[in-house]
Design an enzyme around this catalytic site. Structure first.
Site, short mmCIF file in Angstrom:
data_model
loop_
_atom_site.label_atom_id
_atom_site.label_comp_id
_atom_site.label_asym_id
_atom_site.label_seq_id
_atom_site.Cartn_x
_atom_site.Cartn_y
_atom_site.Cartn_z
N TYR A 61 0.82 -1.21 0.00
CA TYR A 61 0.00 0.00 0.00
C TYR A 61 0.86 1.26 0.00
CZ TYR A 61 -0.04 -0.31 5.26
OH TYR A 61 0.25 -0.40 6.59
N GLU A 62 0.20 2.38 -0.34
CA GLU A 62 0.88 3.66 -0.60
C GLU A 62 1.87 3.56 -1.76
OE1 GLU A 62 -0.52 6.00 0.75
OE2 GLU A 62 -1.54 4.88 2.31
N GLY A 63 1.61 2.64 -2.69
CA GLY A 63 2.48 2.46 -3.84
C GLY A 63 3.45 1.32 -3.61
N GLN A 119 7.41 2.86 -6.13
CA GLN A 119 8.37 3.74 -5.46
C GLN A 119 9.69 3.82 -6.22
OE1 GLN A 119 7.30 5.51 -2.89
NE2 GLN A 119 5.37 4.39 -2.91
#
Length: 599
Positions: free
Chosen positions: A439-441, A446
């Site tokens: 999650y969050e990429g 990233q």
């Protein structure tokens, strides 16, 4: 892990001895953030983590969240713990006094967030999402929006979420379909479905403020046509008083591998009342405030899991007896020696320890940069901090969570078969932490952000800012001969990093696939070198303390010994990464998609 202990001493080593936080706070105008106050706050945070959160960690995993007709009930003890969290003033710590906050630095509250997550990852996600929501409102909200929403969020009586992902699009936000139609009163009616919304529905706060990405009717396609909206669970009047229920409802919660005490929700918006934040079609730019803070927070979650896994594994390795030491009996009064005497167990423990302390130094350094970017009076200093943060944020998010997969796995491995058994808590750590790389990429997202967007997109300037700092530090310790070998290793890696970046850029000019092929290995290389830089700095500080005649000889000797382990056994991992990067994209891309399965 009920025996979790907040790592106060090591955190103070990083903040005070390595990074000079007391002077840092005074220089930025945080006169109240004295060393005595910080230590007192740390002591209370440690009590909260150890005595309130850790005992309900396994409970959250056992019970999970309960869903019933759009309502979510959190596990036993979660709601009560949140009430104590609010009563303790923890939500308001780093927010402006004008909105009911305590006006303390971001780094102070975030350094302790590691402890809350280490004690209870699932619980910590509920207030954790609110922080990014508040930062977004502070940066882009109107005075009226701040008055109505921010004060309640700072107080903690309301919580916040971030609503990006939709069923048909994950990280490719240009594909999102959620729409917002203008209403006659200047507000909007927002319709659509969002998925994977952490803390999207629960029973811990009086209201939930959703920060939602959606499209206006005349919006251009892709990411340039995304706007940002406030959508509360309960509608509120101009004074912030709750009126009636908004038409936003949780459709279901996910049944997950881990973080079972955290509600991961499908959220349905049915012409829900919404308020625009910022300018139309500039929502993604506004959301970056939220996303970047969430990425640092996710990296800290990885660090917290590494800490918890290390604590559990170390205790077990000191107590568990199996076999005799190869170099002679170490426990003559027992039938076997404690397993900590065996080299392979030490390899796992030292890997955890090296990553625990090196990753903590990197993450708190980034927190310090956030302080500077928010509060420095000098524009150039602020710009430099923002440049370093832009480079390091994807590294913190991805490297700290990827290495957490290794450290939590070692946590299980040290326990042997017992590590696979639920009662010890190690397998829960591994399950809870697995999501952090996604999650969050994801790590791949990233890595592309780091290599393509940040480094190549700035023509290497962002990289030069940070590597320039490293080179300057290495030059400053040339007179410390005992660190020459490690300093030379860091410098040579920096030179290699710069050259490798140039080589990838040249290759990508002819074949854009080279960026994607190199990205993840490149990010991990960057992570090992960056943490190596901080280990060099920590070793120098530790030696200075020993030279000054400190009474904490064991603490500082352990720093030096762990630094040696890092440079001998972990920084050397870059050799395989360089080999993989230099092999190029052909070995990845030459096979036709339909030929992958030949069985």
């Amino acid at each position: 892990m009920q025996n979790y202990k907040a790592p106060q001493r090591d955190t103070l080593f990083v903040t005070n001895e390595l990074l000079g936080f007391e002077e840092h706070y005074q220089r930025l105008g945080f006169e109240d953030a004295t060393d005595d106050l910080v230590r007192a706050i740390y002591a209370e945070a440690a009590k909260f983590a150890e005595n309130i959160l850790a005992p309900i960690n396994a409970v959250g995993d056992d019970e999970g969240c309960t869903f019933n007709d759009g309502e979510v009930t959190t596990p036993t003890g979660f709601k009560e713990a949140y009430r104590q969290y609010v009563e303790g003033g923890w939500p308001s710590m780093s927010h402006p006094v004008e909105f009911g906050g305590q006006g303390l630095p971001y780094s102070l509250s975030t350094s302790m967030a590691e402890w809350f997550s280490g004690a209870n990852h699932s619980w910590a996600m509920y207030p954790g999402l609110s922080q990014g929501c508040m930062e977004t409102l502070k940066a882009h909200g109107t005075p009226e929006q701040k008055k109505v929403y921010l004060e309640k969020l700072v107080e903690g009586s309301w919580t916040g979420t971030m609503c990006l992902t939709e069923p048909h699009c994950g990280s490719d936000l240009g594909m999102l379909k959620c729409k917002a139609e203008p209403a006659e009163d200047g507000t909007y009616k927002l319709t659509g479905t969002k998925i994977f919304i952490s803390a999207g529905e629960h029973d811990m706060s009086d209201n939930i403020v959703h920060i939602v990405l959606a499209r206006l009717p005349d919006a251009p396609a892709g990411t340039k046509g995304i706007s940002l909206f406030i959508v509360p669970k309960y509608n509120v009047d101009a004074d912030g008083n709750i009126t009636d229920r908004n038409t936003v409802k949780c459709g279901s919660i996910e049944h997950k591998m881990g973080i079972k005490g955290s509600a991961t929700c499908v959220m349905n918006f049915d012409a829900a009342n919404a308020i625009l934040i910022g300018e139309p079609n500039r929502g993604l730019n506004c959301m970056f405030v939220f996303m970047n803070m969430a990425r640092i927070g996710t990296g800290v979650e990885g660090l917290s899991a590494t800490e918890a896994a290390f604590q559990g594994a170390l205790t077990y390795a000191q107590d568990r007896t199996q076999f005799r030491s190869m170099s002679g009996v170490k426990n003559p009064d027992g039938p076997a020696d404690p397993i900590i005497v065996h080299p392979d167990v030490r390899r796992m423990l030292l890997t955890q320890k090296a990553l625990r302390e090196g990753n903590r130094a990197l993450s708190i350094y980034c927190m310090q940069l956030v302080d500077v970017s928010q509060h420095a009076a000098d524009a150039q200093e602020k710009q430099m901090a923002e440049a370093k943060l832009a480079l390091l944020t994807p590294i913190v998010k991805a490297f700290l969570t990827e290495t957490a997969q290794e450290t939590t796995s070692y946590g299980m491995q040290v326990y042997g078969g017992h590590g696979y058994i639920k009662e010890w808590g190690m397998e829960q750590l591994a399950r809870d932490t697995r999501i952090c790389t996604m999650y969050e990429g994801t790590t791949g997202i990233q890595a592309i952000d780091l290599l393509a967007r940040k480094i190549m997109g700035s023509n290497g300037e962002l990289l030069k800012v940070f590597t320039g700092e490293i080179k300057e530090y290495c030059a400053s310790i040339r007179d410390k001969q005992q660190f020459g070998h490690w300093s030379n290793a860091v410098e040579s890696h920096v030179d290699e990093w710069l050259q490798m970046t140039q080589d990838i850029g040249l290759s990508a000019a002819n074949n854009p696939e080279e960026l994607g092929a190199a990205a993840v290995d490149y990010l991990m290389y960057a992570g090992y070198v960056t943490v190596g830089y901080f280990w060099l700095k920590m070793a120098v500080v530790a030696q200075q303390k020993l030279d000054e005649g400190t009474t904490e000889v064991d603490f500082y000797n352990a720093k030096l010994q762990t630094a040696k382990f890092y440079f001998d056994r972990m920084l050397t991992r870059t050799r395989s990464l360089v080999s993989a990067i230099s092999s190029g994209s052909e070995n990845l891309m030459q096979m036709d998609a339909e030929h992958f399965f030949q069985g």
